[in-house]
Design a protein around this motif. Sequence first.
Motif, PDB file in Angstrom:
ATOM      1  N   GLY A  19       0.690  -1.275  -0.175  1.00 57.51           N
ATOM      2  CA  GLY A  19       0.152  -0.025   0.231  1.00 57.51           C
ATOM      3  C   GLY A  19       1.156   1.098   0.146  1.00 57.51           C
ATOM      4  N   PRO A  20       0.029   2.305   0.080  1.00 59.92           N
ATOM      5  CA  PRO A  20       0.915   3.405  -0.075  1.00 59.92           C
ATOM      6  C   PRO A  20       1.376   4.388   1.136  1.00 59.92           C
ATOM      7  N   PHE A  21       2.358   3.669   1.730  1.00 57.25           N
ATOM      8  CA  PHE A  21       2.821   4.120   3.000  1.00 57.25           C
ATOM      9  C   PHE A  21       3.946   4.761   2.972  1.00 57.25           C
ATOM     10  N   ASP A  22       4.510   5.565   2.332  1.00 59.75           N
ATOM     11  CA  ASP A  22       5.228   6.651   1.794  1.00 59.75           C
ATOM     12  C   ASP A  22       4.436   7.587   2.105  1.00 59.75           C
ATOM     13  N   GLN A  23       3.434   7.397   1.671  1.00 59.03           N
ATOM     14  CA  GLN A  23       2.609   9.321   2.118  1.00 59.03           C
ATOM     15  C   GLN A  23       2.105   9.005   4.419  1.00 59.03           C
ATOM     16  N   VAL A  24       2.561   7.854   4.242  1.00 57.39           N
ATOM     17  CA  VAL A  24       2.014   7.262   5.843  1.00 57.39           C
ATOM     18  C   VAL A  24       3.412   8.752   6.910  1.00 57.39           C
ATOM     19  N   SER A  25       2.548   9.543   7.790  1.00 56.21           N
ATOM     20  CA  SER A  25       3.454   9.883   9.196  1.00 56.21           C
ATOM     21  C   SER A  25       4.307   9.543   9.939  1.00 56.21           C
ATOM     22  N   ASN A  26       5.788   9.555  10.419  1.00 55.73           N
ATOM     23  CA  ASN A  26       5.834   8.390  11.312  1.00 55.73           C
ATOM     24  C   ASN A  26       4.625   8.907  12.505  1.00 55.73           C
ATOM     25  N   ASP A  27       4.014   9.448  12.884  1.00 56.26           N
ATOM     26  CA  ASP A  27       3.060   9.658  14.009  1.00 56.26           C
ATOM     27  C   ASP A  27       1.563   8.338  13.283  1.00 56.26           C
ATOM     28  N   GLU A  28       1.690   8.768  12.274  1.00 57.13           N
ATOM     29  CA  GLU A  28       0.815   7.306  12.239  1.00 57.13           C
ATOM     30  C   GLU A  28       1.013   6.044  11.705  1.00 57.13           C
ATOM     31  N   ALA A  29       2.519   6.077  11.776  1.00 55.61           N
ATOM     32  CA  ALA A  29       3.324   4.702  11.215  1.00 55.61           C
ATOM     33  C   ALA A  29       2.095   3.435  12.011  1.00 55.61           C
ATOM     34  N   PRO A  30       2.536   3.618  13.826  1.00 54.84           N
ATOM     35  CA  PRO A  30       2.479   2.423  13.991  1.00 54.84           C
ATOM     36  C   PRO A  30       0.331   2.371  13.993  1.00 54.84           C
ATOM     37  N   GLY A  31       0.111   2.941  13.705  1.00 53.37           N
ATOM     38  CA  GLY A  31      -1.573   2.294  13.465  1.00 53.37           C
ATOM     39  C   GLY A  31      -1.682   1.424  11.910  1.00 53.37           C
ATOM     40  N   TRP A  32      -0.957   1.494  11.210  1.00 54.10           N
ATOM     41  CA  TRP A  32      -0.988   1.272   9.667  1.00 54.10           C
ATOM     42  C   TRP A  32      -1.380   0.223   9.352  1.00 54.10           C
ATOM     43  N   SER A  33      -2.127   0.029   8.625  1.00 55.26           N
ATOM     44  CA  SER A  33      -3.004  -2.011   8.723  1.00 55.26           C
ATOM     45  C   SER A  33      -2.060  -1.710   6.637  1.00 55.26           C
ATOM     46  N   PHE A  34      -1.495  -3.209   6.903  1.00 51.84           N
ATOM     47  CA  PHE A  34      -1.137  -3.458   5.524  1.00 51.84           C
ATOM     48  C   PHE A  34      -2.602  -4.025   4.515  1.00 51.84           C
ATOM     49  N   PRO A  35      -2.653  -4.029   3.216  1.00 54.28           N
ATOM     50  CA  PRO A  35      -3.548  -4.337   2.667  1.00 54.28           C
ATOM     51  C   PRO A  35      -3.779  -6.162   2.714  1.00 54.28           C
ATOM     52  N   ASP A  36      -4.717  -6.839   2.764  1.00 57.11           N
ATOM     53  CA  ASP A  36      -4.652  -7.865   2.417  1.00 57.11           C
ATOM     54  C   ASP A  36      -5.084  -7.974   0.464  1.00 57.11           C
ATOM     55  N   ASP A  37      -5.410  -7.438  -0.244  1.00 51.57           N
ATOM     56  CA  ASP A  37      -5.456  -7.360  -1.199  1.00 51.57           C
ATOM     57  C   ASP A  37      -4.792  -6.521  -2.208  1.00 51.57           C
ATOM     58  N   PRO A  38      -4.177  -6.765  -2.715  1.00 50.57           N
ATOM     59  CA  PRO A  38      -3.470  -7.899  -2.602  1.00 50.57           C
ATOM     60  C   PRO A  38      -2.437  -8.129  -2.221  1.00 50.57           C
ATOM     61  N   GLY A  39      -2.046  -7.464  -0.808  1.00 52.44           N
ATOM     62  CA  GLY A  39      -0.989  -8.767   0.381  1.00 52.44           C
ATOM     63  C   GLY A  39      -0.039  -8.820  -0.465  1.00 52.44           C
ATOM     64  N   ALA A  40       0.784  -9.749   0.139  1.00 54.65           N
ATOM     65  CA  ALA A  40       1.637 -10.550  -0.099  1.00 54.65           C
ATOM     66  C   ALA A  40       1.187 -11.798  -0.878  1.00 54.65           C
ATOM     67  N   GLY A  41      -0.041 -11.897  -1.214  1.00 56.98           N
ATOM     68  CA  GLY A  41      -0.525 -13.310  -2.170  1.00 56.98           C
ATOM     69  C   GLY A  41      -0.849 -14.189  -1.544  1.00 56.98           C
ATOM     70  N   GLY A  42      -0.669 -13.990  -0.032  1.00 55.76           N
ATOM     71  CA  GLY A  42      -0.849 -15.765   0.383  1.00 55.76           C
ATOM     72  C   GLY A  42      -2.697 -15.170   1.153  1.00 55.76           C
ATOM     73  N   HIS A  43      -2.811 -16.370   2.285  1.00 56.44           N
ATOM     74  CA  HIS A  43      -4.444 -16.252   2.679  1.00 56.44           C
ATOM     75  C   HIS A  43      -4.342 -15.366   3.678  1.00 56.44           C
ATOM     76  N   ARG A  44      -5.142 -14.597   3.635  1.00 54.53           N
ATOM     77  CA  ARG A  44      -5.447 -13.327   3.945  1.00 54.53           C
ATOM     78  C   ARG A  44      -4.655 -12.469   4.104  1.00 54.53           C
ATOM     79  N   GLY A  45      -4.028 -11.960   3.118  1.00 52.20           N
ATOM     80  CA  GLY A  45      -3.084 -11.994   2.757  1.00 52.20           C
ATOM     81  C   GLY A  45      -1.517 -11.482   2.680  1.00 52.20           C
ATOM     82  N   ARG A  46      -1.287 -12.987   3.516  1.00 50.91           N
ATOM     83  CA  ARG A  46       0.167 -12.628   4.022  1.00 50.91           C
ATOM     84  C   ARG A  46       0.853 -14.460   3.754  1.00 50.91           C
TER      85      ARG A  46
END
Length: 354
Positions: A19-46
Motif C-alpha cells: 500500500g501507499p506507505f510512503d505517504q504515512v507520517s511517523n505518527d501514523e505508522a504505528p497504526g498502519w494496516s497492511f492491505p490484504d488484497d493484493p497483500g503478500a499474495g497468500g491466505h488473508r493477504g499474508r
Amino acid sequence: MTEIDKIGRFIEAMKTVYGPFDQVSNDEAPGWSFPDDPGAGGHRGRYLWTDAFGVVNFITLFKETAKPKYLTLAKRLVTTVHDVLGRTRDGQKRLDGATDEEPLRGGLRIGKLDAKGHDGDGQYHHYLTLWMFALNRLSIAAGETEYNDLAIQLARSIHPRFLMHCLSGDLRMVWKISTDMKSVLVQSEGHLDAATGYVVYKLLQSTAAKQGHRNGVLSQEVSDYWNLMTRKGSLSPGNDFLDLGMGLWMCHIWADEPWAAKLSGKALVRVEELLGEDSPVMQRSASHRLAFREFGTCVGVACWDVSDYLETRVAALVRFWDGHLDSRHTEDELKPISRVMYATALNAGVARPR
C-alpha cells in the motif's frame, strides 16, 4: 540506474504489495494496516516468504532514508504476520502450543491459499528460517532484544518437528510439516535446509550473546544442523536461480568458514554460466521464466565482491524484468513475491549482515 532511481523503484515495487506507505507520517505508522488484497499474495493477504523480504526491505528503507516510520512499519508487519500466520486459518486461536506470552511456540503457517492438497498450507523449514533472519535484523536495527528472542523461540519450537531420527540412529530432515506440526506432509529433505538452519541458528545465538544474555542457547540445534550439512555429498550448488542465490546469501553470513568459502566459490562459477550472454536460460522469453527465482540470484550475488562482468550480467537481468514484471507473463499470484524480491535485488541492504 542511479541510486536515487533505485530507491524510487524500490519504494514503488513495495507499494504494490504493502500500500501507499510512503505517504504515512511517523505518527501514523504505528497504526498502519497492511492491505490484504493484493497483500503478500497468500491466505488473508499474508505469505511468509514474501513478508520476510518485506520486513528486511522496510529496514533497508529505514537505513537508506533515516526515516523512523520505516522501522515502525517493519515492526507492524511482524505483528501482522504473527497475528495471521501464527493463528489457525479461521483466525480464532493461536497455533497449537503457542500462547499470548509465547506466540511462536506453534510455528508459523506458510500462508498457502488452499488449506489442503499438494500445494496446501503447512510449514516449510526454509520459510521459517528466513523469517527468523528477518526478526534478527529487526532486533539489531531497533536495538530491541525481543525480536531476536522471538526468533529463538521459533527456532527451538520447530527444530524437533523437522528433524527425524532414523532406525539407524542417524538424523534426517523433512521438507514440509502440517500446520499443527503433528505430521509430515513431504518426506524429502530440502537441498539447503540443514545448512540454512546452521547459518541462521548460529546467527541468532551469536546475536543473543552480543546482546548480553542466553549464551549457547541454540548450541544443540546448531550441532544437529552441522552434522546434517556435512554428510558426504550433502553440500553442492544447485542449478536453480533461487537455490543458487539463497545458497550464496547464507554462505556470506559465515564467509570465513571453509565450507562456506568452498560452496560459494562453486556457486559463483555456476551463476556466471547461467547469466552469461550465451546462456540458453537467458534467451528464454518472460513467459518461460520466473522473476522471483531470478531475483534470488541477484540478492545472492550482491552479498559478494564479484567481477565487473558478473555485475553487468546481474544488471542486465534486472533491466530485462523492468520491462516484463507487470506484464501478463507474470501470474497474478506471483506478482507480490516478484515485486518484493525485485526491490531486494535493487538494494539488498540489510539482507547482507556482514
